[in-house]
Design a protein around this motif. Structure first.
Motif, PDB file in Angstrom:
ATOM      1  N   ILE A  67       0.844  -1.196   0.000  1.00 19.57           N
ATOM      2  CA  ILE A  67       0.000   0.000   0.000  1.00 19.57           C
ATOM      3  C   ILE A  67       0.877   1.242   0.000  1.00 19.57           C
ATOM      4  O   ILE A  67       1.840   1.345   0.768  1.00 19.57           O
ATOM      5  CB  ILE A  67      -0.904   0.025   1.243  1.00 19.57           C
ATOM      6  CG1 ILE A  67      -1.912  -1.126   1.209  1.00 19.57           C
ATOM      7  CG2 ILE A  67      -1.615   1.373   1.384  1.00 19.57           C
ATOM      8  CD1 ILE A  67      -3.011  -0.969   0.186  1.00 19.57           C
ATOM      9  N   ASP A  68       0.558   2.192  -0.862  1.00 15.92           N
ATOM     10  CA  ASP A  68       1.183   3.516  -0.843  1.00 15.92           C
ATOM     11  C   ASP A  68       0.136   4.553  -0.432  1.00 15.92           C
ATOM     12  O   ASP A  68      -0.932   4.644  -1.060  1.00 15.92           O
ATOM     13  CB  ASP A  68       1.731   3.901  -2.219  1.00 15.92           C
ATOM     14  CG  ASP A  68       3.141   3.382  -2.456  1.00 15.92           C
ATOM     15  OD1 ASP A  68       3.719   2.779  -1.528  1.00 15.92           O
ATOM     16  OD2 ASP A  68       3.653   3.575  -3.577  1.00 15.92           O
ATOM     17  N   LEU A  69       0.426   5.303   0.608  1.00 13.77           N
ATOM     18  CA  LEU A  69      -0.385   6.456   0.988  1.00 13.77           C
ATOM     19  C   LEU A  69       0.456   7.691   0.705  1.00 13.77           C
ATOM     20  O   LEU A  69       1.494   7.908   1.341  1.00 13.77           O
ATOM     21  CB  LEU A  69      -0.767   6.399   2.461  1.00 13.77           C
ATOM     22  CG  LEU A  69      -1.494   7.630   3.023  1.00 13.77           C
ATOM     23  CD1 LEU A  69      -2.793   7.891   2.261  1.00 13.77           C
ATOM     24  CD2 LEU A  69      -1.769   7.464   4.508  1.00 13.77           C
ATOM     25  N   ILE A  70       0.032   8.478  -0.279  1.00 13.89           N
ATOM     26  CA  ILE A  70       0.808   9.626  -0.736  1.00 13.89           C
ATOM     27  C   ILE A  70       0.177  10.904  -0.185  1.00 13.89           C
ATOM     28  O   ILE A  70      -1.020  11.148  -0.362  1.00 13.89           O
ATOM     29  CB  ILE A  70       0.852   9.707  -2.274  1.00 13.89           C
ATOM     30  CG1 ILE A  70       1.183   8.326  -2.877  1.00 13.89           C
ATOM     31  CG2 ILE A  70       1.850  10.751  -2.724  1.00 13.89           C
ATOM     32  CD1 ILE A  70       2.489   7.740  -2.410  1.00 13.89           C
ATOM     33  N   LEU A  71       0.992  11.731   0.464  1.00 17.72           N
ATOM     34  CA  LEU A  71       0.551  13.006   1.017  1.00 17.72           C
ATOM     35  C   LEU A  71       1.532  14.098   0.599  1.00 17.72           C
ATOM     36  O   LEU A  71       2.733  13.862   0.503  1.00 17.72           O
ATOM     37  CB  LEU A  71       0.509  12.936   2.545  1.00 17.72           C
ATOM     38  CG  LEU A  71      -0.397  11.893   3.197  1.00 17.72           C
ATOM     39  CD1 LEU A  71      -0.104  11.825   4.693  1.00 17.72           C
ATOM     40  CD2 LEU A  71      -1.853  12.240   2.965  1.00 17.72           C
ATOM     41  N   GLY A  72       1.017  15.297   0.383  1.00 19.55           N
ATOM     42  CA  GLY A  72       1.928  16.400   0.090  1.00 19.55           C
ATOM     43  C   GLY A  72       1.269  17.453  -0.783  1.00 19.55           C
ATOM     44  O   GLY A  72       0.063  17.422  -1.019  1.00 19.55           O
ATOM     45  N   PRO A  73       2.071  18.390  -1.274  1.00 20.64           N
ATOM     46  CA  PRO A  73       3.505  18.546  -0.983  1.00 20.64           C
ATOM     47  C   PRO A  73       3.739  19.204   0.385  1.00 20.64           C
ATOM     48  O   PRO A  73       2.899  19.961   0.867  1.00 20.64           O
ATOM     49  CB  PRO A  73       3.984  19.442  -2.113  1.00 20.64           C
ATOM     50  CG  PRO A  73       2.791  20.258  -2.475  1.00 20.64           C
ATOM     51  CD  PRO A  73       1.595  19.363  -2.275  1.00 20.64           C
ATOM     52  N   VAL A 132      -1.848  19.539   3.933  1.00 20.81           N
ATOM     53  CA  VAL A 132      -1.312  19.386   2.581  1.00 20.81           C
ATOM     54  C   VAL A 132      -2.474  19.351   1.592  1.00 20.81           C
ATOM     55  O   VAL A 132      -3.623  19.114   1.957  1.00 20.81           O
ATOM     56  CB  VAL A 132      -0.457  18.109   2.464  1.00 20.81           C
ATOM     57  CG1 VAL A 132       0.785  18.207   3.345  1.00 20.81           C
ATOM     58  CG2 VAL A 132      -1.256  16.858   2.817  1.00 20.81           C
ATOM     59  N   ASP A 133      -2.162  19.600   0.329  1.00 17.93           N
ATOM     60  CA  ASP A 133      -3.202  19.743  -0.690  1.00 17.93           C
ATOM     61  C   ASP A 133      -3.655  18.425  -1.309  1.00 17.93           C
ATOM     62  O   ASP A 133      -4.726  18.361  -1.912  1.00 17.93           O
ATOM     63  CB  ASP A 133      -2.686  20.651  -1.817  1.00 17.93           C
ATOM     64  CG  ASP A 133      -2.435  22.072  -1.344  1.00 17.93           C
ATOM     65  OD1 ASP A 133      -3.123  22.511  -0.408  1.00 17.93           O
ATOM     66  OD2 ASP A 133      -1.541  22.733  -1.904  1.00 17.93           O
ATOM     67  N   HIS A 134      -2.834  17.394  -1.180  1.00 14.89           N
ATOM     68  CA  HIS A 134      -3.110  16.184  -1.956  1.00 14.89           C
ATOM     69  C   HIS A 134      -2.948  14.937  -1.096  1.00 14.89           C
ATOM     70  O   HIS A 134      -2.029  14.857  -0.282  1.00 14.89           O
ATOM     71  CB  HIS A 134      -2.139  16.117  -3.148  1.00 14.89           C
ATOM     72  CG  HIS A 134      -2.136  14.800  -3.859  1.00 14.89           C
ATOM     73  ND1 HIS A 134      -3.223  14.325  -4.546  1.00 14.89           N
ATOM     74  CD2 HIS A 134      -1.173  13.852  -3.986  1.00 14.89           C
ATOM     75  CE1 HIS A 134      -2.923  13.147  -5.065  1.00 14.89           C
ATOM     76  NE2 HIS A 134      -1.688  12.837  -4.737  1.00 14.89           N
ATOM     77  N   ASP A 135      -3.852  13.984  -1.280  1.00 13.34           N
ATOM     78  CA  ASP A 135      -3.668  12.662  -0.689  1.00 13.34           C
ATOM     79  C   ASP A 135      -4.175  11.626  -1.673  1.00 13.34           C
ATOM     80  O   ASP A 135      -5.104  11.881  -2.452  1.00 13.34           O
ATOM     81  CB  ASP A 135      -4.419  12.536   0.642  1.00 13.34           C
ATOM     82  CG  ASP A 135      -5.924  12.509   0.470  1.00 13.34           C
ATOM     83  OD1 ASP A 135      -6.489  11.407   0.373  1.00 13.34           O
ATOM     84  OD2 ASP A 135      -6.539  13.607   0.426  1.00 13.34           O
ATOM     85  N   GLU A 136      -3.533  10.471  -1.661  1.00 11.59           N
ATOM     86  CA  GLU A 136      -3.937   9.394  -2.556  1.00 11.59           C
ATOM     87  C   GLU A 136      -3.537   8.056  -1.932  1.00 11.59           C
ATOM     88  O   GLU A 136      -2.383   7.874  -1.532  1.00 11.59           O
ATOM     89  CB  GLU A 136      -3.284   9.552  -3.928  1.00 11.59           C
ATOM     90  CG  GLU A 136      -3.741   8.510  -4.935  1.00 11.59           C
ATOM     91  CD  GLU A 136      -3.123   8.717  -6.312  1.00 11.59           C
ATOM     92  OE1 GLU A 136      -3.426   7.924  -7.218  1.00 11.59           O
ATOM     93  OE2 GLU A 136      -2.317   9.661  -6.474  1.00 11.59           O
ATOM     94  N   LEU A 137      -4.470   7.136  -1.864  1.00 15.38           N
ATOM     95  CA  LEU A 137      -4.219   5.781  -1.415  1.00 15.38           C
ATOM     96  C   LEU A 137      -4.193   4.903  -2.655  1.00 15.38           C
ATOM     97  O   LEU A 137      -5.180   4.858  -3.399  1.00 15.38           O
ATOM     98  CB  LEU A 137      -5.306   5.315  -0.449  1.00 15.38           C
ATOM     99  CG  LEU A 137      -5.119   3.929   0.165  1.00 15.38           C
ATOM    100  CD1 LEU A 137      -3.968   3.926   1.156  1.00 15.38           C
ATOM    101  CD2 LEU A 137      -6.409   3.464   0.854  1.00 15.38           C
ATOM    102  N   ARG A 138      -3.076   4.214  -2.894  1.00 14.17           N
ATOM    103  CA  ARG A 138      -2.988   3.463  -4.138  1.00 14.17           C
ATOM    104  C   ARG A 138      -2.103   2.225  -3.985  1.00 14.17           C
ATOM    105  O   ARG A 138      -1.364   2.080  -3.023  1.00 14.17           O
ATOM    106  CB  ARG A 138      -2.458   4.340  -5.262  1.00 14.17           C
ATOM    107  CG  ARG A 138      -1.014   4.771  -5.126  1.00 14.17           C
ATOM    108  CD  ARG A 138      -0.688   5.830  -6.157  1.00 14.17           C
ATOM    109  NE  ARG A 138       0.731   6.152  -6.186  1.00 14.17           N
ATOM    110  CZ  ARG A 138       1.225   7.281  -6.698  1.00 14.17           C
ATOM    111  NH1 ARG A 138       0.426   8.189  -7.214  1.00 14.17           N
ATOM    112  NH2 ARG A 138       2.526   7.499  -6.703  1.00 14.17           N
ATOM    113  N   VAL A 139      -2.201   1.354  -4.963  1.00 12.28           N
ATOM    114  CA  VAL A 139      -1.319   0.194  -5.047  1.00 12.28           C
ATOM    115  C   VAL A 139       0.108   0.686  -5.212  1.00 12.28           C
ATOM    116  O   VAL A 139       0.386   1.608  -5.991  1.00 12.28           O
ATOM    117  CB  VAL A 139      -1.706  -0.695  -6.238  1.00 12.28           C
ATOM    118  CG1 VAL A 139      -0.693  -1.829  -6.412  1.00 12.28           C
ATOM    119  CG2 VAL A 139      -3.112  -1.251  -6.056  1.00 12.28           C
TER     120      VAL A 139
END
Length: 309
Positions: free
Chosen positions: A12-18, A31-38
């Motif tokens: 699992i990748d949980l991406i936050l930022g910038p 932060v402005d962006h979040d995404e939960l992805r493979v």
């Protein structure tokens, strides 16, 4: 087109930022962006093949939690034979920065227990005969790495060319890690490494000379690829010639998994019998598209073909 498969780490990748500057301990930022992805090297490459409309197989494992079920569902029937480990699923939290770079915090989770029996439970050697198997995440899948020689024997028996991308060792390029990787290279038909990995492993500052030194360790007819980010990619081809490709200039949104996406584009082209120089162009084109789009896009189903014309 020759068969394609990927073996390795899916998490699992949980991406936050910038985020900039790095926050002070004990504080909170928005932060402005979040995404939960493979995520994971194998997962990123597989998603790129999926986006390009390329047929493939994938061998991985998952943890016995909600994240593990979500990962399995993301790959549908391809994950039907994936083993479920009693550990929690490996989670990487990626904090992006305004310059496109990122910082990761990762749990050990299920990945270390991925093993050779898990691979052979999923992949059919006869069905993959004559094709390519991308082997990645060596330093995260500890149990499997211990049996790499047996895995190479299995691949050789079925005329499957192994394409190796080890990833960065968690404890750095120690002498033990360098020794192991050199041994793996001696059994692989394709190597896919980034510039820092290549020069560090070879102990040579110049990426071309480093690539030549490592290519010399590989079997006859092998290809060694150096991924250079915005500077494109170079390779020492089967005849020992240096080939290269420039990367398209794009506005970077998210570089996470860029090298894995390159691997997918490169191997998809190679599986069609495209020359190595054009395969480099295919890889850089697909990766550049991926890192410059949000939500991530790999281009049309024939994008990797268009990139080599």
């Amino acid at each position: 087109m020759k068969p394609l498969a990927v073996i390795g780490n899916v998490n699992i990748d949980l991406i936050l930022g910038p985020a900039a500057p790095w926050p002070k301990a004990g504080t909170e930022i928005i932060v402005d962006h979040d995404e939960l992805r493979v995520g994971g090297q194998a997962g990123n490459s597989a998603l790129a093949w999926e986006g390009l409309g390329v047929e493939y197989e994938i061998s991985a494992n998952v943890g016995n939690d909600q994240f593990g079920r979500w990962l399995s569902e993301a790959f549908g029937v391809r994950s039907s034979k994936w083993p479920v480990r009693p550990e929690g699923t490996t989670l990487s939290v990626g904090i992006t920065h305004p310059d496109g770079e990122r910082t990761f915090f990762t749990t050990r989770g299920h990945l270390p227990r991925f093993n050779l029996d898990d691979v052979l439970m999923v992949l059919d050697g006869d069905r993959l005969a004559g094709g390519y198997a991308l082997l990645c995440g060596a330093f995260l899948t500890e149990d499997l790495a211990r049996d790499y020689d047996t895995l190479f024997d299995w691949a050789g028996k079925h005329r499957i060319t192994v394409a190796l991308d080890t990833g960065w060792p968690l404890d750095g390029w120690t002498e033990a890690n360098c020794h192991a990787t050199r041994g793996w290279l001696s059994r692989c038909g394709v190597a896919l490494m980034n510039e820092v990995e290549t020069t560090t492993l070879a102990g040579v500052d110049d990426p071309v000379e480093a690539a030549r030194a490592l290519h010399a360790l590989m079997p006859e007819g092998a290809v060694f690829v150096v991924k250079r980010g915005p500077d494109g990619a170079i390779a020492i081809d089967a005849d020992g010639n240096l080939v290269s490709a420039a990367a398209p200039r794009v506005t970077v949104v998210d570089t996470i998994g860029a090298g894995d996406v390159f691997n997918a584009g490169f191997l998809a082209a190679l599986a069609r019998g495209v020359p190595p120089a054009a395969c480099l162009s295919a890889g850089t084109a697909v990766a550049s598209r991926a890192i410059s789009t949000l939500p991530r896009n790999y281009g049309p189903a024939n994008a990797s073909e268009e990139a080599v014309q």
